[in-house]
Design a protein around this motif. Sequence first.
Motif: not given
Lengths: 344, 344
Positions: B61-69, B91-94, B116-125, B142-147
Amino acid sequence: MAQKVKLSTIAEALGLSTATVSLALRDSPLVAEVTRERIKAEAIASGYIYNRRAASLRTSKSGIVGVCVHDIMNPFFGEILIAIEHELDRHRQTFILSNHYDNLSKQRSFVDTMLQLGADGLILSPAIGTPASDLELAEGNSLPVVLIARTVEGSDAGSFRGDDSIGMAMLVRALIAEGHRSIAMVGGTSKTSTGRLREAGYLHALAEAGIEFRPEWRIAGPRGRHSGFDAAETFVRIAERPTAVCCFSDLVALGFMYGLSRAGLRPGIDVAVAGYDDIDEAAIATPPLTTVANGQKEVGRRAASALLARLGGTAFAETEELIVPELRMRQSSGFDWNARPDLK
Amino acid sequence: MAQKVKLSTIAEALGLSTATVSLALRDSPLVAEVTRERIKAEAIASGYIYNRRAASLRTSKSGIVGVCVHDIMNPFFGEILIAIEHELDRHRQTFILSNHYDNLSKQRSFVDTMLQLGADGLILSPAIGTPASDLELAEGNSLPVVLIARTVEGSDAGSFRGDDSIGMAMLVRALIAEGHRSIAMVGGTSKTSTGRLREAGYLHALAEAGIEFRPEWRIAGPRGRHSGFDAAETFVRIAERPTAVCCFSDLVALGFMYGLSRAGLRPGIDVAVAGYDDIDEAAIATPPLTTVANGQKEVGRRAASALLARLGGTAFAETEELIVPELRMRQSSGFDWNARPDLK
């Protein structure tokens, strides 16, 4: 993401050219809607990762620049970030952003993430207490660092910011020229170079005009809109209330004006108020805010250019580059002396 | 970054324990200042990369979550982001952030970087025009997305937002209850679900009260402070000027109030004004802004929790979760009917 699926794998499976597949995955209108959907479905089914930066990866660059500031929500940084992004976009660098909230361990965690991702560079408004060795650690790990807005003592990292002491001195001189002899300064902290330099400019301009500074004139601390609002409560309780207030930033000033209104005082009439930064909101505020244009666009553009030049192998002068500030006189400082006959 | 230097390499070189080296690189006060500096110098010299997430990397796990708005500078998102970060920190996620400015290709570029970074997930508006297939492509890789805030038609990605149509209807009903029969709506676009739903709530409340909607009441478009300011110019030119205005967001309303003042009209006295979101600034504004609390904290908290639960292997309900909005009546909507005897 175990297997590596190529464009050609998808193209072969569907009997299409790799060019068509590539265009479809970029949602190009050159490929018919129905074909695009078929290609996307195949890409999903096969586990393909569209690799925009394959070319740059082959030259071992990640195409990523990290940007870390203490408060992304502050339009001052927002305006710098837009300029940085504009510059990076032209060079196909992606920009990854984080807030450190002046928390050193958060900043370290971000730098660490950038190192692990193999980021190409870092643009940093350093957190309070950042030691020069932190910047050296990044540089020593091939992560070039460029500073914005603030400086780090003992570091020779390139730094781009407005000339804070000159700018604040210009502003206070202008208030003095309008007849003010008692001027408060609200907001900012001596923990940041910005806070120290703006306070120095304020004190310098007072001393130069032979005005004796009074400790109750300095309401230190606020750096945001809400704390600026709260500071108005402290201000209105000063026994001999100053006729003018220069604030650490526009955000502080805009909050402070809200606070004055709440206390029944009219900014620009009962109290002259000035900010610092000239964010977009300053000119449209009620009343329009007197402030100092702090060159956000230039700071962002120059910082990104310097970093890109370094990534391209061109060294940049490892010294401070100061943007020359400009006064913006507006109604918020148009104190109405007729409203205070006692002061005439 | 060719060689791999370990903590133990540095420890051996200096004749210290790996624990001491580890603490020193975290700047722990448990290690004497002088020793820390020696250790850091050695780390720099040897090219060591402090790998905070070595443990999580071992579990791939990369420990990274992406957020894009679309607009990080909007305090509405700022308040959501703080709640997301608070939850991820535990939860020590960046958390890595980006603006897509409603530009679909910018959003795709960010999602691509996350893959490409192998992020664990994505929170997106989601950006205007995001097709459901884009979300499937991420999920398929394998990049779970939450809106958050907005929905995407045809997608079953989990979505967290306030109940926009109910909230706006509540607000307009409250204005009608105050006696208003002509109510404009300023800002928002039918290109976003938020814009469509809030407009639907506005129209619904008018219809329900038997008020016939007039096209000139709807000034669509503005989504920020400055465009809200500009909209006031259009508003004051309406022949039979509405007595109340509900705005798409607090930012639009705050800019619109600046614009009214500029036109010589007093918000809350000459025109009732309301916003939407209840950002921090709403309560301290001049005048304090009537608005709808939109549950930013809850949106952020629930979105991050849902993503974390999914990363932990717990599925979450793949349906919309709507936060119940609450009215905040303040002075900006306290239209003074005595100031307009013609309307009594």
